[in-house]
Every structure is written in C-alpha cells, then in structure tokens.
Design a protein around this motif. Structure first.
Motif, PDB file in Angstrom:
ATOM      1  N   ASN A  48       0.754  -1.343   0.048  1.00 52.45           N
ATOM      2  CA  ASN A  48       0.038  -0.018  -0.011  1.00 52.45           C
ATOM      3  C   ASN A  48       0.838   1.085  -0.154  1.00 52.45           C
ATOM      4  O   ASN A  48       0.510   2.331  -0.637  1.00 52.45           O
ATOM      5  N   ALA A  49       2.124   1.185   0.783  1.00 54.68           N
ATOM      6  CA  ALA A  49       2.961   2.116   0.840  1.00 54.68           C
ATOM      7  C   ALA A  49       3.421   2.746  -0.664  1.00 54.68           C
ATOM      8  O   ALA A  49       3.622   3.765  -1.230  1.00 54.68           O
ATOM      9  N   TRP A  50       3.837   1.541  -1.311  1.00 56.00           N
ATOM     10  CA  TRP A  50       4.252   1.603  -2.816  1.00 56.00           C
ATOM     11  C   TRP A  50       3.161   2.119  -3.613  1.00 56.00           C
ATOM     12  O   TRP A  50       3.484   3.030  -4.376  1.00 56.00           O
ATOM     13  N   ARG A  51       2.280   1.634  -3.336  1.00 57.18           N
ATOM     14  CA  ARG A  51       0.884   2.198  -4.253  1.00 57.18           C
ATOM     15  C   ARG A  51       0.771   3.658  -4.162  1.00 57.18           C
ATOM     16  O   ARG A  51       0.533   4.501  -5.064  1.00 57.18           O
ATOM     17  N   ALA A  52       0.624   4.023  -2.775  1.00 52.16           N
ATOM     18  CA  ALA A  52       0.412   5.338  -2.524  1.00 52.16           C
ATOM     19  C   ALA A  52       1.518   6.435  -2.965  1.00 52.16           C
ATOM     20  O   ALA A  52       1.255   7.525  -3.589  1.00 52.16           O
ATOM     21  N   ALA A  53       2.762   5.905  -3.193  1.00 53.19           N
ATOM     22  CA  ALA A  53       3.845   6.744  -3.453  1.00 53.19           C
ATOM     23  C   ALA A  53       4.007   6.855  -5.051  1.00 53.19           C
ATOM     24  O   ALA A  53       4.471   7.669  -5.578  1.00 53.19           O
ATOM     25  N   THR A  54       3.248   5.948  -5.432  1.00 54.81           N
ATOM     26  CA  THR A  54       3.231   5.976  -7.273  1.00 54.81           C
ATOM     27  C   THR A  54       1.636   6.175  -7.693  1.00 54.81           C
ATOM     28  O   THR A  54       1.278   5.928  -8.788  1.00 54.81           O
ATOM     29  N   SER A  55       0.870   6.843  -6.997  1.00 54.61           N
ATOM     30  CA  SER A  55      -0.626   6.895  -7.357  1.00 54.61           C
ATOM     31  C   SER A  55      -0.759   7.694  -8.630  1.00 54.61           C
ATOM     32  O   SER A  55      -1.774   7.410  -9.444  1.00 54.61           O
ATOM     33  N   LYS A  56      -0.086   8.900  -8.671  1.00 61.46           N
ATOM     34  CA  LYS A  56      -0.178   9.455 -10.056  1.00 61.46           C
ATOM     35  C   LYS A  56       0.311   9.006 -11.232  1.00 61.46           C
ATOM     36  O   LYS A  56      -0.084   9.393 -12.323  1.00 61.46           O
ATOM     37  N   TYR A  57       0.991   7.888 -11.111  1.00 62.55           N
ATOM     38  CA  TYR A  57       1.411   7.032 -12.184  1.00 62.55           C
ATOM     39  C   TYR A  57       0.581   5.915 -12.749  1.00 62.55           C
ATOM     40  O   TYR A  57       0.717   4.998 -13.584  1.00 62.55           O
ATOM     41  N   ARG A  58      -0.436   5.826 -12.021  1.00 62.35           N
ATOM     42  CA  ARG A  58      -1.568   4.834 -12.119  1.00 62.35           C
ATOM     43  C   ARG A  58      -2.881   5.041 -12.910  1.00 62.35           C
ATOM     44  O   ARG A  58      -3.254   6.227 -13.050  1.00 62.35           O
ATOM     45  N   GLN A  59      -3.520   4.177 -13.624  1.00 59.86           N
ATOM     46  CA  GLN A  59      -4.315   4.309 -14.501  1.00 59.86           C
ATOM     47  C   GLN A  59      -5.804   4.242 -13.743  1.00 59.86           C
ATOM     48  O   GLN A  59      -6.314   3.077 -13.368  1.00 59.86           O
ATOM     49  N   LEU A  60      -6.554   5.201 -13.899  1.00 59.10           N
ATOM     50  CA  LEU A  60      -7.939   5.316 -13.606  1.00 59.10           C
ATOM     51  C   LEU A  60      -8.710   4.300 -14.582  1.00 59.10           C
ATOM     52  O   LEU A  60      -8.407   4.182 -15.541  1.00 59.10           O
ATOM     53  N   PRO A  61      -9.652   3.790 -13.895  1.00 49.98           N
ATOM     54  CA  PRO A  61     -10.506   2.734 -14.673  1.00 49.98           C
ATOM     55  C   PRO A  61     -11.342   3.233 -15.810  1.00 49.98           C
ATOM     56  O   PRO A  61     -11.803   4.451 -15.777  1.00 49.98           O
ATOM     57  N   SER A  62     -11.304   2.521 -17.036  1.00 53.28           N
ATOM     58  CA  SER A  62     -12.051   2.721 -18.326  1.00 53.28           C
ATOM     59  C   SER A  62     -13.637   2.095 -17.972  1.00 53.28           C
ATOM     60  O   SER A  62     -14.411   2.245 -18.818  1.00 53.28           O
ATOM     61  N   ALA A  63     -13.628   1.236 -17.233  1.00 52.92           N
ATOM     62  CA  ALA A  63     -15.034   0.485 -16.840  1.00 52.92           C
ATOM     63  C   ALA A  63     -15.283  -0.073 -15.415  1.00 52.92           C
ATOM     64  O   ALA A  63     -13.829  -0.365 -14.853  1.00 52.92           O
ATOM     65  N   ILE A  64     -16.455   0.249 -15.109  1.00 50.54           N
ATOM     66  CA  ILE A  64     -16.897  -0.106 -13.500  1.00 50.54           C
ATOM     67  C   ILE A  64     -18.112  -0.881 -13.705  1.00 50.54           C
ATOM     68  O   ILE A  64     -19.056  -0.596 -14.181  1.00 50.54           O
ATOM     69  N   ILE A  65     -18.082  -2.101 -12.953  1.00 43.36           N
ATOM     70  CA  ILE A  65     -19.110  -2.960 -12.663  1.00 43.36           C
ATOM     71  C   ILE A  65     -19.876  -2.222 -11.582  1.00 43.36           C
ATOM     72  O   ILE A  65     -19.522  -2.279 -10.487  1.00 43.36           O
ATOM     73  N   VAL A  66     -21.016  -1.850 -11.571  1.00 43.14           N
ATOM     74  CA  VAL A  66     -21.630  -0.917 -10.700  1.00 43.14           C
ATOM     75  C   VAL A  66     -22.570  -1.643  -9.530  1.00 43.14           C
ATOM     76  O   VAL A  66     -23.230  -1.355  -8.782  1.00 43.14           O
ATOM     77  N   GLY A  67     -23.019  -2.823 -10.049  1.00 36.59           N
ATOM     78  CA  GLY A  67     -23.907  -3.890  -9.385  1.00 36.59           C
ATOM     79  C   GLY A  67     -24.713  -4.576 -10.345  1.00 36.59           C
ATOM     80  O   GLY A  67     -24.583  -4.724 -11.383  1.00 36.59           O
ATOM     81  N   ALA A  68     -25.750  -5.379  -9.719  1.00 37.20           N
ATOM     82  CA  ALA A  68     -26.429  -5.245  -8.465  1.00 37.20           C
ATOM     83  C   ALA A  68     -25.608  -6.033  -7.419  1.00 37.20           C
ATOM     84  O   ALA A  68     -25.120  -6.941  -7.724  1.00 37.20           O
ATOM     85  N   GLN A  69     -25.927  -5.916  -6.161  1.00 39.84           N
ATOM     86  CA  GLN A  69     -25.101  -6.558  -5.044  1.00 39.84           C
ATOM     87  C   GLN A  69     -25.764  -8.093  -5.195  1.00 39.84           C
ATOM     88  O   GLN A  69     -26.837  -8.138  -5.252  1.00 39.84           O
ATOM     89  N   LYS A  70     -25.052  -9.156  -4.807  1.00 42.64           N
ATOM     90  CA  LYS A  70     -25.443 -10.584  -4.737  1.00 42.64           C
ATOM     91  C   LYS A  70     -25.869 -10.891  -6.142  1.00 42.64           C
ATOM     92  O   LYS A  70     -26.937 -11.789  -6.351  1.00 42.64           O
ATOM     93  N   ALA A  71     -25.671 -10.273  -7.036  1.00 46.17           N
ATOM     94  CA  ALA A  71     -26.168 -10.742  -8.447  1.00 46.17           C
ATOM     95  C   ALA A  71     -24.862 -11.277  -9.366  1.00 46.17           C
ATOM     96  O   ALA A  71     -25.112 -11.247 -10.619  1.00 46.17           O
ATOM     97  N   GLY A  72     -23.624 -11.606  -8.925  1.00 47.78           N
ATOM     98  CA  GLY A  72     -22.793 -12.050  -9.774  1.00 47.78           C
ATOM     99  C   GLY A  72     -21.608 -11.260 -10.212  1.00 47.78           C
ATOM    100  O   GLY A  72     -21.045 -11.318 -11.129  1.00 47.78           O
ATOM    101  N   THR A  73     -21.637 -10.059  -9.508  1.00 49.86           N
ATOM    102  CA  THR A  73     -20.524  -9.052 -10.035  1.00 49.86           C
ATOM    103  C   THR A  73     -19.043  -9.497  -9.852  1.00 49.86           C
ATOM    104  O   THR A  73     -18.241  -9.344 -10.735  1.00 49.86           O
ATOM    105  N   THR A  74     -18.830 -10.465  -8.621  1.00 48.15           N
ATOM    106  CA  THR A  74     -17.580 -11.207  -8.697  1.00 48.15           C
ATOM    107  C   THR A  74     -17.170 -12.045  -9.536  1.00 48.15           C
ATOM    108  O   THR A  74     -16.157 -12.149 -10.281  1.00 48.15           O
ATOM    109  N   GLN A  75     -18.417 -12.952 -10.125  1.00 48.30           N
ATOM    110  CA  GLN A  75     -18.175 -13.841 -11.192  1.00 48.30           C
ATOM    111  C   GLN A  75     -17.723 -13.170 -12.495  1.00 48.30           C
ATOM    112  O   GLN A  75     -17.080 -13.372 -13.080  1.00 48.30           O
ATOM    113  N   LEU A  76     -18.500 -12.051 -12.576  1.00 49.34           N
ATOM    114  CA  LEU A  76     -18.232 -11.264 -14.067  1.00 49.34           C
ATOM    115  C   LEU A  76     -16.887 -10.530 -13.894  1.00 49.34           C
ATOM    116  O   LEU A  76     -16.045 -10.599 -14.989  1.00 49.34           O
TER     117      LEU A  76
END
Length: 327
Positions: A48-76
């Motif tokens: 986590n310390a390494w991630r925090a130190a390099t945060s500005k060099y990291r790629q924000l998401p292009s896609a987000i699975i927003v839900g629904a809860q208990k509907a298979g989001t982990t599976q997908l």
C-alpha cells in the motif's frame, strides 16, 4: 429452472461441503473478521505504501461494474480480468464513490495498475463495486470524476437477491429478524413508489435495504439520468451463471476488446447456508416486485429471465402492463 433453485440446497451436504460450510461460518464470525482484518492490514502495509507513492502514475478505470449486489458481480469481474488486456484493481470492491467518498483521489488512483503496464498491453483497468448502482449520489460522484467510463450492470431475480442479501447479513451476525419481518418492515415504509422519476428527485435516498436494492427500474433510470444509455451495458445474472464465458465475450465487445476465451471453473462468492426461503414470503415479495419489474421492462425494452414462470410464460405483458402467471 426457477431462479429460487439457486438458493435451495440441492441435497444432503457431503463431507467436503460440510467442512466448507463450517469454515465459512467461522470466517464470518465478527471476532475472526476483526483479527483477520488487522493481520491483513499488516501484510498489506508495504504494498500500500508503494501504491500511494506511485498513485499519480496509475491508470484510472475505463470500466466499472456498478451492481447489483449479490447478482454475480464477482463472477463477472473474475472472468473479465482473465483477458490479457483487462487489469483489475488492488481488490474487487473499492467503494470509493460510496462508502469511502471522503478519501482523497490519490487513494483511489493508487488502487489501479501503473499506466505504463496498461499502455504496454493496450488495455484497460476496471473495478467492481455493487454499492454504486442503488445510490444516485454515488453515481453522480462517479460521473464527476469519470464521465467517459463504461458502466456495466448485472441484475438478478430480486426475490432471490433479497434472500441472499439477508443471509449474507445474518451469517455475519448483522441481522436478528426473520426474513419475513425484515421484508415487511421495509415494505411498510414505502420509501420508493414504482413510478418513473421517483429516484431522480433531489431528495431521493439510496436504495440499500434487502427489498429496495431490487427496485432495478428506479436505479437504471437514475443511472441513465447521469450516463448516456450507449455508455451502459445491462446483463442478466441467469445468463452469466449459465455461460460465464459467453457473457464475458459480450462485455469484451462492449469494451472494444478483442474476444478472448476465458475459463471460470467455479462460482465465486456462492452462499453456503442451510435455511430456505419461505414460499409464502417469496410469493408475497414477488407480487410486491411485479410493478417494479413492469417498469423495468418498459424502460429497457425487454424482459429478464426471472420474469418467466415455471411454465415459461412471461409474468409481464409488454402491451398492457398486466401481470400474469405469478411464480
């Protein structure tokens, strides 16, 4: 097959399933969860310390699975990140736009892979947080930061989803009421009517309880009030669990990625509990959901598989909005 079959035991527990059941029961105990969380924080300190130190060099998401809860989001999610050009976040659920909205952007950005890693593969980064869909406020915060993100929604039979959500809380010692009482308490409040425009009011509250998380039409309407329809993809969890690979191909097409054979050999986050839903409660709850289901069909232009009864006839009529053949 009735969607409720997903929440019924299929037979006597064999020895392996019994061990798994009691292991999961131990893991859900508050004392175990507290101690394991502390140990996980210690183990994750250096990464986590390494991630925090390099945060500005990291790629924000292009896609987000927003839900629904208990509907298979982990599976997908687990299926998608098997694509060589699809990179996941440090953990599946970041909940940055909901539970942790007070954290700085640098924390959120630190949870993703390095830009050079993603660019080298000509890929994208993704995350999945089911807490976003039922909260218009969370979706608004997401749009402010990520206006061009692809939004993926997966919906499950709301009755089965509600019971799975209830068991999730009960096995973690977060719920003492019966399912019937818990459902009745929410329905009596009547916070959300099955009417278009209800969830896009300024005063609209997040739909976070067992029942209101199944008001999919209201949530989709709020989503489309924030993001254009062509930027969203809505899936049926019954299709996902029937053929995870085929649904992943559909998502790859939506994201502009080349198709890739993915193999998912297990059901992720499957609930192991021995109680079964009371059929009278299930019948009453399905009747309660029927006008919300009709509103969903009117909104997206197609029915979902839980809207079909055991004889295969639709419960929802596209022409006159009448309900028939209730499960």
């Amino acid at each position: 097959m009735d969607d409720l079959d997903h929440i019924r035991p299929t037979g006597q527990f064999v020895a392996r399933e019994g061990i798994r059941y009691y292991t999961r029961k131990l893991q859900r105990h508050p004392g175990f969860r507290t101690s394991s969380l502390a140990w996980r924080k210690v183990r994750e300190f250096a990464p986590n310390a390494w991630r925090a130190a390099t945060s500005k060099y990291r790629q924000l998401p292009s896609a987000i699975i927003v839900g629904a809860q208990k509907a298979g989001t982990t599976q997908l999610y687990e299926g998608l990140i098997r694509h060589p050009r699809c990179f996941g976040s440090s953990k599946k659920e970041l909940n940055y736009f909901s539970k942790y909205s007070d954290r700085p952007l640098s924390w959120y950005q630190s949870q993703f892979p390095l830009v050079r890693q993603v660019m080298r593969a000509r890929g994208i980064s993704i995350e999945a947080s089911p807490s976003y869909l039922p909260s218009p406020q969370s979706l608004g915060r997401m749009r402010d930061l990520l206006p061009a993100v692809a939004v993926i929604v997966i919906l499950r039979d709301p009755v089965a989803r509600a019971y799975s959500h209830y068991q999730h809380c009960r096995t973690r010692h977060q719920e003492s009421r019966s399912f019937a009482d818990a459902v009745q308490d929410v329905i009596e409040q009547g916070a959300y009517a099955p009417e278009s425009g209800w969830a896009i009011k300024q005063s609209a509250l997040p739909m976070l309880d067992y029942v209101s998380r199944g008001y999919y039409a209201l949530q989709i309407e709020a989503l489309w009030d924030i993001y254009p329809r062509q930027q969203t993809l809505i899936l049926d969890s019954a299709d996902l669990f029937e053929n995870t690979s085929a649904i992943c191909q559909q998502v790859f097409d939506f994201l502009g990625l080349d198709r890739c054979n993915v193999t998912v050999n297990k059901i992720f986050n499957r609930g192991y509990y021995r109680d079964t839903i009371d059929q009278d409660v299930a019948r009453d709850l399905r009747a309660h959901y029927r006008p919300y289901d009709q509103l969903l069909v009117d909104l997206v232009g197609r029915p979902f598989r839980w809207m079909e009864s055991q004889d295969g006839h639709s419960q929802i009529s596209r022409s006159d909005g009448s309900a028939r053949n209730a499960a």
